[in-house]
Design a protein around this motif. Structure first.
Motif, PDB file in Angstrom:
ATOM      1  N   ALA A  22       0.829  -1.206   0.000  1.00 14.79           N
ATOM      2  CA  ALA A  22       0.000   0.000   0.000  1.00 14.79           C
ATOM      3  C   ALA A  22       0.863   1.255   0.000  1.00 14.79           C
ATOM      4  O   ALA A  22       0.545   2.238  -0.673  1.00 14.79           O
ATOM      5  N   GLY A  23       1.961   1.234   0.733  1.00 11.77           N
ATOM      6  CA  GLY A  23       2.862   2.389   0.769  1.00 11.77           C
ATOM      7  C   GLY A  23       3.461   2.691  -0.593  1.00 11.77           C
ATOM      8  O   GLY A  23       3.598   3.863  -0.982  1.00 11.77           O
ATOM      9  N   ASP A  24       3.806   1.625  -1.334  1.00  9.44           N
ATOM     10  CA  ASP A  24       4.334   1.817  -2.688  1.00  9.44           C
ATOM     11  C   ASP A  24       3.299   2.487  -3.576  1.00  9.44           C
ATOM     12  O   ASP A  24       3.619   3.400  -4.349  1.00  9.44           O
ATOM     13  N   LEU A  25       2.039   2.039  -3.481  1.00 10.76           N
ATOM     14  CA  LEU A  25       0.974   2.643  -4.278  1.00 10.76           C
ATOM     15  C   LEU A  25       0.748   4.094  -3.880  1.00 10.76           C
ATOM     16  O   LEU A  25       0.526   4.948  -4.737  1.00 10.76           O
ATOM     17  N   GLN A  26       0.796   4.378  -2.574  1.00 13.83           N
ATOM     18  CA  GLN A  26       0.624   5.758  -2.114  1.00 13.83           C
ATOM     19  C   GLN A  26       1.690   6.663  -2.720  1.00 13.83           C
ATOM     20  O   GLN A  26       1.386   7.763  -3.186  1.00 13.83           O
ATOM     21  N   HIS A  27       2.917   6.209  -2.714  1.00 14.75           N
ATOM     22  CA  HIS A  27       4.005   7.013  -3.282  1.00 14.75           C
ATOM     23  C   HIS A  27       3.814   7.199  -4.784  1.00 14.75           C
ATOM     24  O   HIS A  27       4.040   8.288  -5.310  1.00 14.75           O
ATOM     25  N   ALA A  28       3.401   6.139  -5.459  1.00 14.48           N
ATOM     26  CA  ALA A  28       3.176   6.236  -6.906  1.00 14.48           C
ATOM     27  C   ALA A  28       2.056   7.226  -7.208  1.00 14.48           C
ATOM     28  O   ALA A  28       2.167   8.037  -8.132  1.00 14.48           O
ATOM     29  N   VAL A  29       0.972   7.171  -6.430  1.00 15.46           N
ATOM     30  CA  VAL A  29      -0.149   8.091  -6.644  1.00 15.46           C
ATOM     31  C   VAL A  29       0.287   9.526  -6.382  1.00 15.46           C
ATOM     32  O   VAL A  29      -0.029  10.432  -7.153  1.00 15.46           O
ATOM     33  N   ARG A  30       1.037   9.748  -5.306  1.00 15.38           N
ATOM     34  CA  ARG A  30       1.525  11.107  -5.008  1.00 15.38           C
ATOM     35  C   ARG A  30       2.406  11.636  -6.130  1.00 15.38           C
ATOM     36  O   ARG A  30       2.271  12.782  -6.552  1.00 15.38           O
ATOM     37  N   ALA A  31       3.312  10.805  -6.595  1.00 16.59           N
ATOM     38  CA  ALA A  31       4.225  11.235  -7.656  1.00 16.59           C
ATOM     39  C   ALA A  31       3.456  11.528  -8.940  1.00 16.59           C
ATOM     40  O   ALA A  31       3.707  12.539  -9.608  1.00 16.59           O
ATOM     41  N   GLU A  32       2.511  10.656  -9.287  1.00 13.61           N
ATOM     42  CA  GLU A  32       1.736  10.857 -10.509  1.00 13.61           C
ATOM     43  C   GLU A  32       0.847  12.097 -10.388  1.00 13.61           C
ATOM     44  O   GLU A  32       0.716  12.869 -11.330  1.00 13.61           O
ATOM     45  N   THR A  33       0.243  12.298  -9.220  1.00 14.12           N
ATOM     46  CA  THR A  33      -0.594  13.481  -9.003  1.00 14.12           C
ATOM     47  C   THR A  33       0.240  14.751  -9.128  1.00 14.12           C
ATOM     48  O   THR A  33      -0.175  15.711  -9.786  1.00 14.12           O
ATOM     49  N   ALA A  34       1.415  14.759  -8.534  1.00 10.58           N
ATOM     50  CA  ALA A  34       2.296  15.935  -8.627  1.00 10.58           C
ATOM     51  C   ALA A  34       2.694  16.198 -10.078  1.00 10.58           C
ATOM     52  O   ALA A  34       2.709  17.343 -10.534  1.00 10.58           O
ATOM     53  N   ARG A  35       2.991  15.135 -10.830  1.00  7.61           N
ATOM     54  CA  ARG A  35       3.370  15.292 -12.228  1.00  7.61           C
ATOM     55  C   ARG A  35       2.210  15.881 -13.036  1.00  7.61           C
ATOM     56  O   ARG A  35       2.397  16.804 -13.822  1.00  7.61           O
ATOM     57  N   ILE A  36       1.015  15.381 -12.808  1.00  7.57           N
ATOM     58  CA  ILE A  36      -0.159  15.865 -13.535  1.00  7.57           C
ATOM     59  C   ILE A  36      -0.435  17.325 -13.182  1.00  7.57           C
ATOM     60  O   ILE A  36      -0.747  18.141 -14.054  1.00  7.57           O
ATOM     61  N   LEU A  37      -0.315  17.676 -11.905  1.00 14.47           N
ATOM     62  CA  LEU A  37      -0.528  19.069 -11.490  1.00 14.47           C
ATOM     63  C   LEU A  37       0.476  19.999 -12.169  1.00 14.47           C
ATOM     64  O   LEU A  37       0.115  21.089 -12.623  1.00 14.47           O
ATOM     65  N   ARG A  38       1.728  19.569 -12.233  1.00 11.15           N
ATOM     66  CA  ARG A  38       2.745  20.389 -12.903  1.00 11.15           C
ATOM     67  C   ARG A  38       2.445  20.513 -14.389  1.00 11.15           C
ATOM     68  O   ARG A  38       2.490  21.600 -14.958  1.00 11.15           O
ATOM     69  N   GLU A  39       2.138  19.387 -15.016  1.00 14.23           N
ATOM     70  CA  GLU A  39       1.906  19.366 -16.467  1.00 14.23           C
ATOM     71  C   GLU A  39       0.710  20.230 -16.867  1.00 14.23           C
ATOM     72  O   GLU A  39       0.732  20.865 -17.916  1.00 14.23           O
ATOM     73  N   THR A  40      -0.316  20.281 -16.024  1.00 14.44           N
ATOM     74  CA  THR A  40      -1.537  21.023 -16.361  1.00 14.44           C
ATOM     75  C   THR A  40      -1.597  22.384 -15.687  1.00 14.44           C
ATOM     76  O   THR A  40      -2.603  23.086 -15.817  1.00 14.44           O
ATOM     77  N   LYS A  41      -0.550  22.735 -14.972  1.00 11.26           N
ATOM     78  CA  LYS A  41      -0.459  24.022 -14.278  1.00 11.26           C
ATOM     79  C   LYS A  41      -1.674  24.279 -13.370  1.00 11.26           C
ATOM     80  O   LYS A  41      -2.163  25.395 -13.266  1.00 11.26           O
ATOM     81  N   GLY A  42      -2.185  23.212 -12.754  1.00 15.26           N
ATOM     82  CA  GLY A  42      -3.287  23.335 -11.802  1.00 15.26           C
ATOM     83  C   GLY A  42      -4.670  23.477 -12.406  1.00 15.26           C
ATOM     84  O   GLY A  42      -5.650  23.637 -11.694  1.00 15.26           O
ATOM     85  N   ASP A  43      -4.801  23.399 -13.729  1.00 13.84           N
ATOM     86  CA  ASP A  43      -6.091  23.549 -14.407  1.00 13.84           C
ATOM     87  C   ASP A  43      -6.898  22.258 -14.256  1.00 13.84           C
ATOM     88  O   ASP A  43      -6.557  21.222 -14.836  1.00 13.84           O
ATOM     89  N   ALA A  44      -7.994  22.323 -13.494  1.00 17.70           N
ATOM     90  CA  ALA A  44      -8.793  21.138 -13.186  1.00 17.70           C
ATOM     91  C   ALA A  44      -9.368  20.486 -14.446  1.00 17.70           C
ATOM     92  O   ALA A  44      -9.386  19.259 -14.554  1.00 17.70           O
ATOM     93  N   LEU A  45      -9.851  21.274 -15.396  1.00 18.30           N
ATOM     94  CA  LEU A  45     -10.410  20.689 -16.618  1.00 18.30           C
ATOM     95  C   LEU A  45      -9.326  20.029 -17.468  1.00 18.30           C
ATOM     96  O   LEU A  45      -9.546  18.967 -18.050  1.00 18.30           O
ATOM     97  N   ALA A  46      -8.156  20.641 -17.526  1.00 20.95           N
ATOM     98  CA  ALA A  46      -7.045  20.033 -18.259  1.00 20.95           C
ATOM     99  C   ALA A  46      -6.645  18.713 -17.602  1.00 20.95           C
ATOM    100  O   ALA A  46      -6.316  17.736 -18.293  1.00 20.95           O
ATOM    101  N   GLN A  47      -6.695  18.668 -16.282  1.00 23.66           N
ATOM    102  CA  GLN A  47      -6.381  17.435 -15.568  1.00 23.66           C
ATOM    103  C   GLN A  47      -7.402  16.351 -15.890  1.00 23.66           C
ATOM    104  O   GLN A  47      -7.045  15.199 -16.137  1.00 23.66           O
ATOM    105  N   SER A  48      -8.680  16.728 -15.909  1.00 23.21           N
ATOM    106  CA  SER A  48      -9.719  15.751 -16.247  1.00 23.21           C
ATOM    107  C   SER A  48      -9.506  15.207 -17.654  1.00 23.21           C
ATOM    108  O   SER A  48      -9.611  14.002 -17.888  1.00 23.21           O
ATOM    109  N   LYS A  49      -9.196  16.087 -18.581  1.00 26.38           N
ATOM    110  CA  LYS A  49      -8.979  15.669 -19.971  1.00 26.38           C
ATOM    111  C   LYS A  49      -7.795  14.702 -20.060  1.00 26.38           C
ATOM    112  O   LYS A  49      -7.872  13.663 -20.721  1.00 26.38           O
ATOM    113  N   LEU A  50      -6.702  15.045 -19.403  1.00 26.85           N
ATOM    114  CA  LEU A  50      -5.511  14.199 -19.407  1.00 26.85           C
ATOM    115  C   LEU A  50      -5.810  12.840 -18.778  1.00 26.85           C
ATOM    116  O   LEU A  50      -5.464  11.794 -19.342  1.00 26.85           O
TER     117      LEU A  50
END
Length: 181
Positions: A22-50
């Motif tokens: 579970a800890g490995d998955l938590q880290h993976a989710v955090r890393a992926e979420t951070a990457r998506i936030l950076r890539e979409t510059k915090g735009d919620a609709l862009a995140q949904s689309k991605l």
């Protein structure tokens, strides 16, 4: 990937037979979420689309379902920002979900994501006791993104895992929204 099934008094539990904690998955989710936030510059609709694009790339939803689910994200975004009436937004969301159900053959992932979207509205009686109904949309955006991230993580265990992940991710996102309000 193989699965181990257990009969727990009528409840079926699926457990992948791989060594991921579970800890490995938590880290993976955090890393992926951070990457998506950076890539979409915090735009919620862009995140949904991605996120919907990635779920589609895994063949967990169809292109038509992507369009329906993205429209649900747009409706939620507008209602949360109070740029559209929450009652109208709920009814349009419900119509999209009903269409997915009525067409038949919708993927479990699309149905979970659409159901969660419809469920994100609060419907109460009018405070003036007039018999009217009041609709309110949660003003946070993590519920919608959480369900999509959960579906992606759950996809490691196939379509059923993606559907369960989407439901759990939506609930976690709603809790985050509640803490941020």
């Amino acid at each position: 990937m193989s699965f181990i099934t257990f009969d727990l008094g009528g409840i079926m539990e699926l457990q992948p037979s791989i060594g991921v904690g579970a800890g490995d998955l938590q880290h993976a989710v955090r890393a992926e979420t951070a990457r998506i936030l950076r890539e979409t510059k915090g735009d919620a609709l862009a995140q949904s689309k991605l996120l919907l694009g990635r779920i589609r790339d895994l063949d967990l939803i169809t292109e038509a379902e992507v369009d329906s689910l993205y429209r649900l994200a747009e409706i939620e975004h507008e209602a949360a920002a109070e740029r559209t009436d929450a009652g109208r937004a709920y009814l349009e969301s419900r119509a999209i979900y009903n269409d997915l159900l009525a067409r038949g053959g919708a993927s479990p992932v699309a149905l979970v994501l659409a159901s969660s979207s419809v469920g994100s509205y609060t419907i109460t009686g009018s405070p003036d006791r007039s018999g009217g109904v009041v609709f309110k949309k949660n003003t946070g955006a993590w519920e919608s993104r959480g369900q999509k991230i959960g579906a992606l993580v759950g996809a490691n265990w196939g379509p059923a895992g993606a559907a369960i992940g989407g439901a759990i991710g939506g609930a976690v996102g709603a809790a985050v929204d509640g803490c941020l309000d």
